[in-house]
Design an enzyme around this catalytic site. Structure first.
Site, short mmCIF file in Angstrom:
data_model
loop_
_atom_site.label_atom_id
_atom_site.label_comp_id
_atom_site.label_asym_id
_atom_site.label_seq_id
_atom_site.Cartn_x
_atom_site.Cartn_y
_atom_site.Cartn_z
N GLY A 1 -11.45 -4.02 10.72
CA GLY A 1 -12.85 -3.69 10.50
C GLY A 1 -13.42 -4.27 9.23
O GLY A 1 -14.63 -4.35 9.06
N HIS A 2 -12.54 -4.67 8.33
CA HIS A 2 -12.95 -5.38 7.12
C HIS A 2 -12.75 -6.87 7.31
O HIS A 2 -13.64 -7.67 7.02
CB HIS A 2 -12.15 -4.89 5.92
CG HIS A 2 -12.40 -5.67 4.66
ND1 HIS A 2 -13.59 -5.60 3.97
CD2 HIS A 2 -11.62 -6.55 3.98
CE1 HIS A 2 -13.53 -6.41 2.93
NE2 HIS A 2 -12.34 -6.99 2.91
N ALA A 3 -11.59 -7.24 7.84
CA ALA A 3 -11.28 -8.64 8.11
C ALA A 3 -10.01 -8.69 8.95
O ALA A 3 -9.19 -7.78 8.90
CB ALA A 3 -11.08 -9.41 6.80
#
Length: 321
Positions: A57-59
């Site tokens: 979800g961030h990367a």
């Protein structure tokens, strides 16, 4: 709320508000200090180790699944005891909203489109999750990334008056093209209920702790297992640091810093190679299209943390200007 307010979002993230040794930074080469170090040594670097890829979800990131005889081990880490050994654990590639300024670190205020970060953890600990909150628990090797066909520079680029031959990393390009497509959608599986409990607490409970690292006991009980679980995809080809490293591994900058995403623990020795690598334009595009936790493509906001201002961070270089 954005990176500036990470320390106010969750009590496990209060270290993000520190001004001591937060990362990333701008490396001002005129202010670096020359220091001789032994050459970095990586054991089993020619082996391709079993790996998976996830989108948290961030990367997206590649994660090593170790077997005893297949560990890729880093030695001779600058500013760490010579006897220390670190296992290769993860590979992240960061990018920004601006196609030309996607790297987290900058060198003399110059960014690159992306930045590869290879995460190694101290072998004294069971895994990277346990090591990341421990003093000197992590080492991250950083490589700046250009995009093939988008740069006006030739393959030889001037770096501090010297020449870097930019390596086109074909294998990394293929991995990015193939597996970023597989994790394009954000596939949240489950979330630890402790995380939701903290979010519901009045934020004044930890606002006044911004900049302070939670106690080891609090981290062990409340923080180490709070990350959301996401669906892994098996990487059939495996990975190796050789997919990422530049031609010139003899010149680097190093400093004591932190994780660049929450919980921002100040436990990382950064090694930033002077010379970049280059990936395909398709690989770059596949990363841009991966969804974040809000289901927006990463190209909308990027994943890079802004440069941090610290009180006393000393950057060393192992090469003469």
């Amino acid at each position: 709320r954005g990176p500036k307010n990470w320390c106010k979002v969750h009590p496990c993230w209060t270290t993000c508000g520190s001004q001591m040794r937060q990362s990333p930074i701008n490396i001002n080469t005129n202010q670096t200090i020359y220091k001789r170090y032994p050459r970095l040594k990586v054991e089993n670097v020619h082996k391709r180790v079993i790996a998976t890829i996830r989108n948290n979800g961030h990367a997206p990131y590649f994660e090593v699944h170790e077997k005893f005889d297949d560990e890729i081990v880093l030695r001779n880490v600058p500013e760490r005891p010579r006897r220390k050994e670190y296992n290769f654990a993860q590979l992240h590639v960061q990018l920004g909203r601006d196609e030309k300024e996607g790297s987290e670190h900058s060198i003399d205020n110059k960014f690159k489109p992306m930045e590869a970060q290879m995460v190694f953890y101290d072998k004294d600990y069971e895994d990277v999750l346990e090591a990341k909150s421990k003093k000197n628990g992590l080492v991250v090797i950083s490589v700046m990334i250009e995009v093939y066909g988008r740069s006006k520079e030739h393959d030889d680029c001037a770096c501090d008056g010297e020449t870097c031959t930019v390596r086109y990393v074909r294998k990394l390009s293929k991995l990015m093209e193939k597996y970023y497509e597989k994790v394009r959608r954000y596939p949240l599986v489950s979330i630890n209920p402790h995380f939701l409990t903290f979010i519901k607490l009045p934020r004044k409970c930890w606002y006044n702790k911004c900049g302070r690292t939670p106690s080891p006991d609090f981290i062990e009980k409340k923080c180490e297992k709070e990350e959301p679980e996401t669906r892994p995809f098996f990487v059939f080809e495996g990975i190796t640091p050789l997919d990422v490293i530049p031609y010139d591994t003899n010149r680097f900058y190093t400093y004591a810093g932190s994780l660049t995403s929450p919980p921002c623990y100040e436990t990382v020795q950064w090694v930033v190679f002077k010379c970049p690598i280059k990936v395909s334009s398709k690989a770059f595009r596949m990363l841009q299209l991966v969804q974040d936790s809000h289901l927006d493509p990463l190209e909308k906001l990027g994943v890079r943390r802004p440069l941090q201002t610290n009180k006393n961070v000393i950057v060393y270089r192992n090469h003469l200007k």
